[in-house]
Design a protein around this motif. Structure first.
Motif, PDB file in Angstrom:
ATOM      1  N   SER A  24       0.809  -1.215   0.000  1.00  0.00           N
ATOM      2  CA  SER A  24       0.000   0.000   0.000  1.00  0.00           C
ATOM      3  C   SER A  24       0.842   1.266   0.000  1.00  0.00           C
ATOM      4  N   HIS A  25       2.035   1.173   0.565  1.00  0.00           N
ATOM      5  CA  HIS A  25       2.890   2.363   0.654  1.00  0.00           C
ATOM      6  C   HIS A  25       3.774   2.552  -0.573  1.00  0.00           C
ATOM      7  N   ALA A  26       3.797   1.590  -1.475  1.00  0.00           N
ATOM      8  CA  ALA A  26       4.626   1.700  -2.684  1.00  0.00           C
ATOM      9  C   ALA A  26       3.920   2.584  -3.705  1.00  0.00           C
ATOM     10  N   CYS A  27       3.836   3.862  -3.380  1.00  0.00           N
ATOM     11  CA  CYS A  27       3.113   4.845  -4.201  1.00  0.00           C
ATOM     12  C   CYS A  27       4.059   5.903  -4.767  1.00  0.00           C
ATOM     13  N   GLY A  28       5.321   5.583  -4.897  1.00  0.00           N
ATOM     14  CA  GLY A  28       6.257   6.546  -5.453  1.00  0.00           C
ATOM     15  C   GLY A  28       5.944   6.840  -6.902  1.00  0.00           C
ATOM     16  N   ILE A  29       6.306   8.033  -7.341  1.00  0.00           N
ATOM     17  CA  ILE A  29       6.058   8.440  -8.721  1.00  0.00           C
ATOM     18  C   ILE A  29       7.319   9.076  -9.288  1.00  0.00           C
ATOM     19  N   GLY A  30       7.327   9.194 -10.617  1.00  0.00           N
ATOM     20  CA  GLY A  30       8.441   9.867 -11.269  1.00  0.00           C
ATOM     21  C   GLY A  30       9.531   8.917 -11.698  1.00  0.00           C
ATOM     22  N   GLU A  31      10.610   9.508 -12.148  1.00  0.00           N
ATOM     23  CA  GLU A  31      11.732   8.730 -12.673  1.00  0.00           C
ATOM     24  C   GLU A  31      12.397   7.924 -11.564  1.00  0.00           C
ATOM     25  N   PRO A  32      12.953   6.746 -11.894  1.00  0.00           N
ATOM     26  CA  PRO A  32      13.642   5.961 -10.865  1.00  0.00           C
ATOM     27  C   PRO A  32      14.894   6.675 -10.371  1.00  0.00           C
ATOM     28  N   LEU A  33      15.194   6.493  -9.102  1.00  0.00           N
ATOM     29  CA  LEU A  33      16.459   6.988  -8.570  1.00  0.00           C
ATOM     30  C   LEU A  33      17.612   6.298  -9.281  1.00  0.00           C
ATOM     31  N   PRO A  34      18.723   6.999  -9.510  1.00  0.00           N
ATOM     32  CA  PRO A  34      19.910   6.353 -10.075  1.00  0.00           C
ATOM     33  C   PRO A  34      20.372   5.200  -9.187  1.00  0.00           C
ATOM     34  N   GLN A  35      21.046   4.245  -9.784  1.00  0.00           N
ATOM     35  CA  GLN A  35      21.397   3.035  -9.048  1.00  0.00           C
ATOM     36  C   GLN A  35      22.380   3.299  -7.918  1.00  0.00           C
ATOM     37  N   ASP A  36      23.233   4.331  -8.036  1.00  0.00           N
ATOM     38  CA  ASP A  36      24.133   4.621  -6.920  1.00  0.00           C
ATOM     39  C   ASP A  36      23.342   5.081  -5.697  1.00  0.00           C
ATOM     40  N   GLU A  37      22.279   5.856  -5.910  1.00  0.00           N
ATOM     41  CA  GLU A  37      21.463   6.303  -4.786  1.00  0.00           C
ATOM     42  C   GLU A  37      20.672   5.142  -4.182  1.00  0.00           C
ATOM     43  N   VAL A  38      20.225   4.209  -5.017  1.00  0.00           N
ATOM     44  CA  VAL A  38      19.543   3.018  -4.503  1.00  0.00           C
ATOM     45  C   VAL A  38      20.499   2.180  -3.666  1.00  0.00           C
ATOM     46  N   ARG A  39      21.734   2.065  -4.117  1.00  0.00           N
ATOM     47  CA  ARG A  39      22.736   1.319  -3.342  1.00  0.00           C
ATOM     48  C   ARG A  39      22.976   1.989  -1.990  1.00  0.00           C
ATOM     49  N   ALA A  40      23.009   3.313  -1.988  1.00  0.00           N
ATOM     50  CA  ALA A  40      23.177   4.026  -0.712  1.00  0.00           C
ATOM     51  C   ALA A  40      22.006   3.741   0.216  1.00  0.00           C
ATOM     52  N   MET A  41      20.797   3.692  -0.321  1.00  0.00           N
ATOM     53  CA  MET A  41      19.628   3.373   0.495  1.00  0.00           C
ATOM     54  C   MET A  41      19.717   1.968   1.077  1.00  0.00           C
ATOM     55  N   LEU A  42      20.072   0.992   0.245  1.00  0.00           N
ATOM     56  CA  LEU A  42      20.208  -0.391   0.728  1.00  0.00           C
ATOM     57  C   LEU A  42      21.247  -0.474   1.843  1.00  0.00           C
ATOM     58  N   LEU A  43      22.373   0.196   1.629  1.00  0.00           N
ATOM     59  CA  LEU A  43      23.445   0.198   2.624  1.00  0.00           C
ATOM     60  C   LEU A  43      22.970   0.793   3.946  1.00  0.00           C
ATOM     61  N   LEU A  44      22.380   1.972   3.885  1.00  0.00           N
ATOM     62  CA  LEU A  44      21.997   2.667   5.110  1.00  0.00           C
ATOM     63  C   LEU A  44      20.865   1.944   5.831  1.00  0.00           C
ATOM     64  N   ARG A  45      19.942   1.358   5.068  1.00  0.00           N
ATOM     65  CA  ARG A  45      18.861   0.615   5.717  1.00  0.00           C
ATOM     66  C   ARG A  45      19.418  -0.590   6.465  1.00  0.00           C
ATOM     67  N   ALA A  46      20.325  -1.324   5.833  1.00  0.00           N
ATOM     68  CA  ALA A  46      20.927  -2.474   6.502  1.00  0.00           C
ATOM     69  C   ALA A  46      21.710  -2.038   7.734  1.00  0.00           C
ATOM     70  N   ASN A  47      22.415  -0.925   7.621  1.00  0.00           N
ATOM     71  CA  ASN A  47      23.261  -0.498   8.736  1.00  0.00           C
ATOM     72  C   ASN A  47      22.451  -0.095   9.954  1.00  0.00           C
ATOM     73  N   VAL A  48      21.361   0.662   9.760  1.00  0.00           N
ATOM     74  CA  VAL A  48      20.595   1.083  10.934  1.00  0.00           C
ATOM     75  C   VAL A  48      19.850  -0.094  11.563  1.00  0.00           C
ATOM     76  N   LEU A  49      19.459  -1.085  10.757  1.00  0.00           N
ATOM     77  CA  LEU A  49      18.850  -2.282  11.333  1.00  0.00           C
ATOM     78  C   LEU A  49      19.872  -3.073  12.150  1.00  0.00           C
ATOM     79  N   ALA A  50      21.158  -2.941  11.785  1.00  0.00           N
ATOM     80  CA  ALA A  50      22.211  -3.646  12.516  1.00  0.00           C
ATOM     81  C   ALA A  50      22.436  -3.083  13.919  1.00  0.00           C
ATOM     82  N   LYS A  51      21.839  -1.952  14.237  1.00  0.00           N
ATOM     83  CA  LYS A  51      21.938  -1.432  15.602  1.00  0.00           C
ATOM     84  C   LYS A  51      21.211  -2.340  16.594  1.00  0.00           C
TER      85      LYS A  51
END
Length: 507
Positions: A84-111
């Motif tokens: 239900s929350h996957a309502c993003g619009i517009g052009e996809p983020l560049p892959q380097d920014e997606v990689r940064a998101m994956l990295l940061l999400r994993a890191n904060v969960l590691a706390k």
């Protein structure tokens, strides 16, 4: 190859984010993170087993938080949350920014404060290391309960739904997981919420933009030094005593950098004793003050982003290692710290562009350019020289000024008024990315114009550092002998900036 970056929830320098996002450095979960992760998960499972009520574990979300969810519906609750929350619009983020998101999400969960199973982190890491990049539309986040829409698209891929980029192709997440040997997740209690609540989109996009900005702010010193030499300016205003009398760290650093760049100049010596001018225009004389203020702003923004990279930003948080094992609801997902900082960075870069544009004008304007030919053209009139390069710089500056209006001063209440004050931090991150790109182009234009100006000071040689940098410019943009198309050369100079071709002269 570097060893994998170990994720344990600590703060990550922007350079480490860039190494994973841009250079493909591998990552791994640190062994000492697992006890914390497992302990917080045990608290969640205990709540479910005892039939207790806890927000996000067995309740609805936002305005629906008072709706109790039965144990047989907990998996559906988390899955539906993501969908239900996957309502993003517009052009996809560049892959380097997606990689940064994956990295940061994993890191904060590691706390170990989020209550997820280790397999959630391991799947994020597997995606990063296999270069499975979710398709994440750039727009749709207000930065309040975190970057809900962008992170939902990230989480959607984890459960084998949505689309990804993999191996140079856009395809279904399910197909990419099959090819990469990754097992899609079936989300358990709390896990969908833990993946969606957070600021990792604005931190990822903003962090990578900041990494570029930190390079640009120092290279404007180089461009300014080249312009000062071409305009026969004086470095007297960079004397250390002046800046020690007003000891802002950025100002002192910029002045020292400029002194180093301008050492041993034949051009300077040629007019040291017979120059009737008392002092230069502000765009030359005040470089340490203006460039230094931008340095100070970006140093603050770096501090904010790096704190955020090691912060637990979902809700509720699970304090499993305390005796009470409490589950506490709060607002760490709110993006205000990042939103304000990202707006500050855009303002600082726009001011750098503004002073650079004034130096470009001073180089080409025959009324004030110290005897250089009009528009730096060898045949002014027949040829227009760099006239329109300056016009393009003015256009980019205008856009940056518009984009520097702070998104963080706006708020639109959402979720039936439950989320009644939002940060708009993702808007700030996207604006900053564009401002940084504009700054890179204006920097490229000043480098081009200053190198052309130096041609008219020969046979006198500029300072050694300035001369070597001008030679690099000349490998991309030869001296202008007659009018030619400059657009591709400006583009290549900006690419050279991003690729680190001028990093030798950073300071």
């Amino acid at each position: 190859m570097k060893k994998p970056l170990k994720l344990d929830g600590r703060s990550l320098p922007v350079e480490e984010i860039a190494a994973v996002a841009l250079d493909g450095r591998a990552v791994a979960i640190a062994e000492d993170a697992y006890p914390r992760i497992k302990a917080s998960r045990a608290v969640v499972e205990g709540v479910v087993a005892r039939g207790e009520t806890a927000y996000g574990i067995n309740t609805g979300f936002g305005k629906l938080s008072d709706v109790r969810i039965g144990p047989d519906q907990l998996e559906a609750l988390q899955r539906n949350l993501v969908r239900s929350h996957a309502c993003g619009i517009g052009e996809p983020l560049p892959q380097d920014e997606v990689r940064a998101m994956l990295l940061l999400r994993a890191n904060v969960l590691a706390k170990g404060l989020s209550g997820v199973r280790p397999v959630v982190l391991e799947t994020l890491v597997a995606m990063l290391n296999a270069s499975v990049h979710p398709v994440i539309p750039a727009r749709g986040s207000v930065g309040a309960s975190g970057d809900l829409a962008p992170l939902a698209h990230l989480a959607l891929a984890l459960i084998g739904e949505g689309e990804v980029f993999y191996g140079g192709h856009r395809m279904s997440a399910a197909r990419s997981f099959e090819l990469a040997g990754i097992t899609p997740l079936t989300l358990a209690a709390k896990e969908g919420l833990a993946l969606l609540n957070g600021t990792q989109a604005m931190a990822g996009v903003g962090g990578l933009a900041l990494a570029r900005a930190l390079r640009v702010v120092e290279l404007f010193d180089l461009a300014g030094a080249m312009s000062l030499e071409a305009l026969r300016g004086t470095p007297a205003a960079f004397d250390a005593r002046i800046h020690e009398a007003r000891p802002h760290a950025g100002q002192i650093a910029a002045a020292a950098h400029l002194r180093g760049l301008l050492a041993e100049s034949e051009i300077r010596e040629s007019h040291r004793h017979d120059d009737p001018r008392v002092q230069d225009a502000y765009c030359l004389r005040c470089m340490p003050q203006v460039h230094g203020a931008a340095r100070g702003a970006l140093t603050h923004v770096r501090e904010v982003i790096e704190v955020e990279t090691g912060s637990a930003t979902d809700n509720p948080l699970i304090f499993a290692l305390e005796e009470s094992g409490e589950i506490l609801s709060g607002g760490n997902f709110h993006g205000a710290p990042l939103a304000l900082a990202l707006d500050y960075a855009a303002i600082a870069l726009t001011d750098l562009m503004s002073i650079s544009e004034r130096r470009i004008d001073r180089l080409i304007n025959p009324d004030i350019n110290e005897g250089l030919p009009a528009f730096l053209s060898p045949d002014a009139g027949v040829s227009s020289g760099l006239m329109i390069a300056h016009v393009a710089a003015a256009a980019l500056l205008n856009e940056a000024k518009v984009l520097s209006h702070p998104s963080s001063v706006d708020s639109v209440p959402t979720s039936g008024g439950k989320e009644d004050h939002v940060s708009m931090g993702m808007t700030g991150a996207l604006k900053l990315r564009q401002v940084v790109q504009n700054a890179e182009y204006v920097l490229a234009m000043e480098l081009m114009a200053a190198a052309q100006g130096l041609e008219y000071r020969l046979p006198l040689r500029p300072a050694q550092a300035v001369g070597r940098a001008a030679e690099v410019v000349r490998t991309i943009s030869p001296a202008l002998k007659e009018d030619r198309v400059l657009a591709s050369e400006i583009e290549k100079l900006a690419q050279a900036v991003r690729a680190g071709k001028f990093d030798e002269w950073r300071g």
